[in-house]
Design a protein around this motif. Structure first.
Motif, PDB file in Angstrom:
ATOM      1  N   UNK A 100       0.831  -1.206   0.000  1.00  0.00           N
ATOM      2  CA  UNK A 100       0.000   0.000   0.000  1.00  0.00           C
ATOM      3  C   UNK A 100       0.864   1.254   0.000  1.00  0.00           C
ATOM      4  N   UNK A 101       1.859   1.234   0.883  1.00  0.00           N
ATOM      5  CA  UNK A 101       2.752   2.379   0.998  1.00  0.00           C
ATOM      6  C   UNK A 101       3.462   2.643  -0.320  1.00  0.00           C
ATOM      7  N   UNK A 102       3.898   1.548  -0.946  1.00  0.00           N
ATOM      8  CA  UNK A 102       4.697   1.635  -2.168  1.00  0.00           C
ATOM      9  C   UNK A 102       4.022   2.448  -3.265  1.00  0.00           C
ATOM     10  N   UNK A 103       2.695   2.318  -3.329  1.00  0.00           N
ATOM     11  CA  UNK A 103       1.924   3.045  -4.339  1.00  0.00           C
ATOM     12  C   UNK A 103       2.235   4.534  -4.364  1.00  0.00           C
ATOM     13  N   UNK A 120       3.586  13.747   2.163  1.00  0.00           N
ATOM     14  CA  UNK A 120       3.097  13.873   3.528  1.00  0.00           C
ATOM     15  C   UNK A 120       1.598  13.612   3.651  1.00  0.00           C
ATOM     16  N   UNK A 121       0.827  14.149   2.715  1.00  0.00           N
ATOM     17  CA  UNK A 121      -0.630  13.972   2.820  1.00  0.00           C
ATOM     18  C   UNK A 121      -1.014  12.505   2.677  1.00  0.00           C
ATOM     19  N   UNK A 122      -0.285  11.777   1.833  1.00  0.00           N
ATOM     20  CA  UNK A 122      -0.558  10.346   1.668  1.00  0.00           C
ATOM     21  C   UNK A 122      -0.200   9.597   2.954  1.00  0.00           C
ATOM     22  N   UNK A 123       0.955   9.932   3.525  1.00  0.00           N
ATOM     23  CA  UNK A 123       1.363   9.282   4.775  1.00  0.00           C
ATOM     24  C   UNK A 123       0.329   9.548   5.854  1.00  0.00           C
ATOM     25  N   UNK A 124      -0.134  10.788   5.895  1.00  0.00           N
ATOM     26  CA  UNK A 124      -1.122  11.179   6.897  1.00  0.00           C
ATOM     27  C   UNK A 124      -2.365  10.305   6.764  1.00  0.00           C
ATOM     28  N   UNK A 125      -2.841  10.135   5.548  1.00  0.00           N
ATOM     29  CA  UNK A 125      -4.017   9.292   5.340  1.00  0.00           C
ATOM     30  C   UNK A 125      -3.752   7.847   5.752  1.00  0.00           C
ATOM     31  N   UNK A 126      -2.609   7.346   5.361  1.00  0.00           N
ATOM     32  CA  UNK A 126      -2.281   5.955   5.690  1.00  0.00           C
ATOM     33  C   UNK A 126      -2.193   5.744   7.202  1.00  0.00           C
ATOM     34  N   UNK A 127      -1.827   6.809   7.906  1.00  0.00           N
ATOM     35  CA  UNK A 127      -1.696   6.702   9.357  1.00  0.00           C
ATOM     36  C   UNK A 127      -3.015   6.312  10.016  1.00  0.00           C
ATOM     37  N   UNK A 147      -5.154   4.171   8.992  1.00  0.00           N
ATOM     38  CA  UNK A 147      -5.450   2.743   8.897  1.00  0.00           C
ATOM     39  C   UNK A 147      -4.249   1.848   9.174  1.00  0.00           C
ATOM     40  N   UNK A 148      -3.089   2.461   9.341  1.00  0.00           N
ATOM     41  CA  UNK A 148      -1.894   1.653   9.566  1.00  0.00           C
ATOM     42  C   UNK A 148      -1.149   2.074  10.832  1.00  0.00           C
ATOM     43  N   UNK A 149      -1.553   1.516  11.961  1.00  0.00           N
ATOM     44  CA  UNK A 149      -0.904   1.876  13.221  1.00  0.00           C
ATOM     45  C   UNK A 149       0.613   1.671  13.166  1.00  0.00           C
ATOM     46  N   UNK A 150       1.030   0.619  12.504  1.00  0.00           N
ATOM     47  CA  UNK A 150       2.470   0.342  12.425  1.00  0.00           C
ATOM     48  C   UNK A 150       3.219   1.489  11.762  1.00  0.00           C
ATOM     49  N   UNK A 151       2.614   2.043  10.724  1.00  0.00           N
ATOM     50  CA  UNK A 151       3.251   3.152  10.027  1.00  0.00           C
ATOM     51  C   UNK A 151       3.322   4.361  10.957  1.00  0.00           C
ATOM     52  N   UNK A 152       2.216   4.587  11.667  1.00  0.00           N
ATOM     53  CA  UNK A 152       2.166   5.691  12.623  1.00  0.00           C
ATOM     54  C   UNK A 152       3.307   5.556  13.629  1.00  0.00           C
ATOM     55  N   UNK A 153       3.477   4.357  14.146  1.00  0.00           N
ATOM     56  CA  UNK A 153       4.507   4.148  15.167  1.00  0.00           C
ATOM     57  C   UNK A 153       5.899   4.313  14.589  1.00  0.00           C
ATOM     58  N   UNK A 154       6.070   3.840  13.379  1.00  0.00           N
ATOM     59  CA  UNK A 154       7.387   3.960  12.764  1.00  0.00           C
ATOM     60  C   UNK A 154       7.719   5.438  12.525  1.00  0.00           C
ATOM     61  N   UNK A 197      -5.609   9.413  17.429  1.00  0.00           N
ATOM     62  CA  UNK A 197      -5.103   9.863  16.134  1.00  0.00           C
ATOM     63  C   UNK A 197      -5.796   9.154  14.970  1.00  0.00           C
ATOM     64  N   UNK A 198      -6.258   7.943  15.222  1.00  0.00           N
ATOM     65  CA  UNK A 198      -6.915   7.200  14.161  1.00  0.00           C
ATOM     66  C   UNK A 198      -8.200   7.870  13.717  1.00  0.00           C
ATOM     67  N   UNK A 199      -8.889   8.464  14.673  1.00  0.00           N
ATOM     68  CA  UNK A 199     -10.209   9.013  14.352  1.00  0.00           C
ATOM     69  C   UNK A 199     -10.256  10.537  14.377  1.00  0.00           C
ATOM     70  N   UNK A 200      -9.160  11.158  14.779  1.00  0.00           N
ATOM     71  CA  UNK A 200      -9.156  12.623  14.847  1.00  0.00           C
ATOM     72  C   UNK A 200      -7.989  13.222  14.067  1.00  0.00           C
ATOM     73  N   UNK A 201      -8.217  13.441  12.779  1.00  0.00           N
ATOM     74  CA  UNK A 201      -7.145  14.010  11.945  1.00  0.00           C
ATOM     75  C   UNK A 201      -6.627  15.329  12.519  1.00  0.00           C
ATOM     76  N   UNK A 202      -7.495  16.123  13.074  1.00  0.00           N
ATOM     77  CA  UNK A 202      -7.071  17.408  13.619  1.00  0.00           C
ATOM     78  C   UNK A 202      -6.040  17.227  14.731  1.00  0.00           C
ATOM     79  N   UNK A 203      -6.281  16.228  15.569  1.00  0.00           N
ATOM     80  CA  UNK A 203      -5.339  15.960  16.651  1.00  0.00           C
ATOM     81  C   UNK A 203      -3.997  15.515  16.071  1.00  0.00           C
TER      82      UNK A 203
END
Lengths: 245, 245
Positions: free
Chosen positions: A35-38, A120-127, A129-136, B127-133
């Motif tokens: 997904x990220x690769x896209x 950045x906007x793509x990463x933000x969106x992926x965050x 649905x992808x907790x692992x990405x958020x943590x990384x 963060x999953x549900x609050x983009x603003x946060x």
DNA sequence: CGCTTGATTGATTTGAGTCAATCCCAGTGG
DNA sequence: CCACTGGGATTGACTCAAATCAATCAAGCG
């Protein structure tokens, strides 16, 4: 490297990239990676000394060094620059844009360099649905903060000797992590850049390299560095904790 | 402050808090704020010079200063400390734990201080549900990074004079942002702390304060500072951009 | 009211900067 | 293939900003 080789390398996906364990994809599953690769904009190859972004430029992506090296820096009105960090293959830069969506410092290449852009906007969106990405991402940002803190300790409290020793150890550690020798390597940056990073004069860098060489701790020839006595080098750095995590 | 007053203040929700426009809640809607509020651990009041966390402590939350002030710092084995930042009411600290879930530096209070804790795992879930946060956290982290970069430029390239001027201007700007006077304020930290932050000796801080006073730029009495000629102070800082965002 | 701790002031030292030549290599062109 | 050249690197002589060392001084505080 030939054009054909370059083109081939540039097409490599994150999953196939030898740097993925150091880079943003670290810790992601196969599905997440696909997904990220896209969204990753695959690069971008430039000469030495070309500016990737500068203060005021719109922030739209993080960048990951693939080959070569990058420095980020701020300048005084009078021209002196303070180098904030050197970025080697697998390392991320561009975080200075997170505050205001405009970059605040310069990023320029040390040598022939290729890098990926992670919008950045793509990463933000992926965050979402992808907790692992958020943590990384948190891990990477935290690493950057801690690196800056170590750098602050260096500039504020260490002598020129200690600074240079710290610098060599940091580079050594990072080469090692990439699978290269920790004791024999080629510095990708000039004496001037080293001086700007360490907050000392170029002449001092030269003199200290000589002094380290005279005491048998290292062997220096231009950019070629050989660490002969790693322990001695470590003993010169009498400061607190540091870790690559 | 009496116990009763203190208790009352401590119960204030984010929404009712006068600092919310400076702090994590900035930019959140009413509904978002209510959700966030559930998780915030409302504080925690301590004396001066008490340690909030230190290297190796488990990272479980960001912290927001409510009253008083906090410094974060690293130390060399030999004891010298480098202060990384001063944190005034409404400002966040604790980000140094993001890399590895362990704190990497010390945080201790400058005076009587109260602060809120914002548990990291709860924030992560929100963060999953609050983009603003999410965006606000990115903004805060980015701000921290840029502040560190400005600090690096200061330590690496500025003279002692320039450093002290930059410091006074930074404090002035931050008081102003909180609705206090930009030209007359009480420093919350000791000379020693100022010196450690600026990477210079305490004696130098004293001498430079005197020199600034003798040239009629400021009036200093212990911790009371009055800026008499703001423009002159700004002219002393011949460096590049900086902004509070 | 002495005591402790932080701040100021003065005298002296010094680490590192600045200024000023070379030196040396990589790249260029004859 | 080699002399030439320009920019980074090194080396040396000298300077200076800030550190260190050493007294006071001032202000809370028990």
């Amino acid at each position: 490297m030939s054009q054909a080789q370059l083109a081939k390398q540039l097409k490599v996906s994150c999953e196939a990239c030898s740097l993925s364990e150091l880079c943003l994809p670290r810790g992601l599953t196969h599905d997440e990676l696909v997904k990220l690769d896209e969204y990753i904009e695959r690069p971008r190859s430039t000469d030495a000394n070309s500016i990737i972004y500068q203060p005021g430029d719109k922030f739209h992506a993080f960048y990951a060094v693939r080959t070569g090296g990058v420095k980020t820096y701020l300048t005084k009105k009078t021209g002196e620059q303070q180098i904030l960090g050197f970025h080697l293959p697998g390392e991320i830069f561009g975080l200075d844009g997170m505050e205001s969506s405009k970059h605040r410092c310069y990023a320029s290449t040390l040598e022939n360099t290729s890098y990926c852009a992670l919008p950045y906007d793509k990463l933000d969106n992926l965050c979402e649905v992808m907790p692992d990405l958020r943590h990384q991402i948190c891990h990477l940002v935290g690493h950057e903060l801690n690196a800056d803190h170590t750098h602050l300790l260096l500039l504020g409290q260490q002598t020129a000797h200690e600074r240079l020793a710290s610098f060599l150890l940091s580079i050594s550690k990072r080469f090692k992590r990439r699978g290269f020798s920790a004791t024999s390597f080629i510095l990708p940056m000039s004496r001037h850049d080293i001086a700007c990073y360490l907050g000392i004069a170029v002449e001092t860098v030269s003199r200290l390299f000589k002094s380290l060489q005279d005491s048998g701790v290292v062997q220096i020839n231009r950019k070629q560095v050989d660490i002969l006595d790693m322990e001695a080098l470590q003993n010169m750095v009498a400061n607190c904790e540091e870790d690559e995590g």
